[in-house]
Motif scaffolding. Sequence first.
Motif, mmCIF file in Angstrom:
data_model
loop_
_atom_site.group_PDB
_atom_site.id
_atom_site.type_symbol
_atom_site.label_atom_id
_atom_site.label_comp_id
_atom_site.label_asym_id
_atom_site.label_seq_id
_atom_site.Cartn_x
_atom_site.Cartn_y
_atom_site.Cartn_z
ATOM 1 N N THR A 26 -55.911 20.379 -57.805
ATOM 2 C CA THR A 26 -55.301 21.139 -56.713
ATOM 3 C C THR A 26 -56.385 21.572 -55.719
ATOM 4 O O THR A 26 -57.568 21.593 -56.059
ATOM 5 C CB THR A 26 -54.588 22.392 -57.256
ATOM 6 N N PRO A 27 -56.001 21.958 -54.509
ATOM 7 C CA PRO A 27 -57.010 22.386 -53.525
ATOM 8 C C PRO A 27 -57.582 23.769 -53.794
ATOM 9 O O PRO A 27 -58.619 24.116 -53.235
ATOM 10 C CB PRO A 27 -56.241 22.344 -52.196
ATOM 11 N N TYR A 82 -52.660 17.249 -56.122
ATOM 12 C CA TYR A 82 -51.376 17.888 -55.827
ATOM 13 C C TYR A 82 -51.556 19.006 -54.798
ATOM 14 O O TYR A 82 -52.438 19.853 -54.916
ATOM 15 C CB TYR A 82 -50.812 18.480 -57.117
ATOM 16 N N GLY A 83 -50.699 18.997 -53.785
ATOM 17 C CA GLY A 83 -50.628 20.106 -52.844
ATOM 18 C C GLY A 83 -51.697 20.109 -51.774
ATOM 19 O O GLY A 83 -51.932 21.155 -51.150
ATOM 20 N N PHE A 84 -52.356 19.005 -51.518
ATOM 21 C CA PHE A 84 -53.378 18.951 -50.465
ATOM 22 C C PHE A 84 -52.692 18.754 -49.115
ATOM 23 O O PHE A 84 -52.112 17.700 -48.850
ATOM 24 C CB PHE A 84 -54.356 17.803 -50.722
ATOM 25 N N ASP A 85 -52.763 19.763 -48.253
ATOM 26 C CA ASP A 85 -52.247 19.584 -46.895
ATOM 27 C C ASP A 85 -53.094 18.586 -46.123
ATOM 28 O O ASP A 85 -52.593 17.832 -45.281
ATOM 29 C CB ASP A 85 -52.247 20.928 -46.150
ATOM 30 N N LEU A 86 -54.378 18.605 -46.416
ATOM 31 C CA LEU A 86 -55.311 17.705 -45.734
ATOM 32 C C LEU A 86 -56.394 17.317 -46.722
ATOM 33 O O LEU A 86 -57.048 18.188 -47.312
ATOM 34 C CB LEU A 86 -55.926 18.396 -44.504
ATOM 35 N N GLY A 108 -46.859 16.502 -54.309
ATOM 36 C CA GLY A 108 -46.743 17.835 -53.729
ATOM 37 C C GLY A 108 -45.282 18.227 -53.635
ATOM 38 O O GLY A 108 -44.376 17.461 -53.993
ATOM 39 N N PRO A 122 -41.005 18.705 -48.558
ATOM 40 C CA PRO A 122 -40.940 19.575 -47.379
ATOM 41 C C PRO A 122 -39.571 20.245 -47.259
ATOM 42 O O PRO A 122 -38.539 19.650 -47.561
ATOM 43 C CB PRO A 122 -41.193 18.609 -46.215
#
Length: 396
Positions: free
Chosen positions: A17-18, A178-182, A205, A208
């Motif tokens: 995860t980020p 998982y869950g990386f916007d960028l 992720g 939306p």
Amino acid sequence: MRQDFAQRIEAGCVVVTPNRRLAAQLKREYDARQVQAGKSAWPTADILPFSAFVERAYGDALYSSHAAVPPILLAPAQEQALWENLIRESESGKALLAIPETAALAREAWQLAHAWGLLPRLGKFPVNEDGKAFQQWAQRYEAVTRRERQTDGARLPDVTAALLARPEIRKPESLVYYGFDLVMPQQAALFQAQAAAGCEVAAAGLAPRNGERLRVACSDSTEEIRRAAAWARARLEAARPETSSAARIGIVAPDLAKHRKTIQRIFSAVMEPDYALPGSRHPVLPFNISLGEALSSYLLVNAAFLALELAGREIDFERASRLIRSPFLAGSETELARRARLDAGLRMRAEPVITLDRLLVLIAREDVSCPVLAQRLAALAEFRKARLFGGQRPSS
């Protein structure tokens, strides 16, 4: 948590995860799913933030008996000290007044340059004097660490990616980020290296969702925080009883470190209006602030740091004054009023910056007698002269 995703974790898939908060949330959801399935024990889900994943891979390489020894990882404090030394010794650094603050900014720029792969291209673009100074510091920093076979957190993903091709380095069979916007270029390069080493890599992720957006104008930051707290309480009260305990509301606060105390005070007052009243039951407040307080913000620890600072070369008198008035120094209860009068007298005589020896001289000249305080400061001065500098055993 989706069933297929949970099944992949059960099969041994590593989830990256980020940040730590998302990793902790996924672990809670996974554990709750196991409880709902009637299980009393299960293997811990291998879910961890990107930084921890990189450090684990580096540790595997460092302690492998077959792999080539990777460069030694510097601790954050060691990185900061090295940047300070390099800047202090440079020509551009001689004109600077705030070396530690400049070093922290240079270290942050170094991290961003590596995360985005910008360092090789900096020389191709015109930069101002600050940019030129950073280039010189960065070149010197890289040369010193290369000579000493050292690396840092900014370059650790690159070091780890280069080691993954070795067969003795442990690699997961499958990995999901998982869950990386960028995904930054440095992160993408590490994931690609995992795939090239035979690991099945995939992205995942939350789906939306459409949401409503509303902008509200506030007169100042305090009103903004109070409105956010009232909004969060209204959302909690509107939730159904069976779901209110599981409701999670996120509030993003820019510059959280600066406004943390104000946020905590206002949210406590809104969520539990009687929390500060005498005799209140001190409930567990229904909110959590992700940013912890600095250790030095606690008064007892702050007094200890002030004493260590005073034992150094010099200190701002305002900070020395705070130590003199501290309730954590011996004799503070019996000398409380006299120390306050002593501090008032010292403010008329003391320079803006003062040393421990100079402070003792000024205290001796004052009419107010604080023998316990004077004895403690004299003992600190003696310790400084006899034992603070020079070689010491690790236990000392």
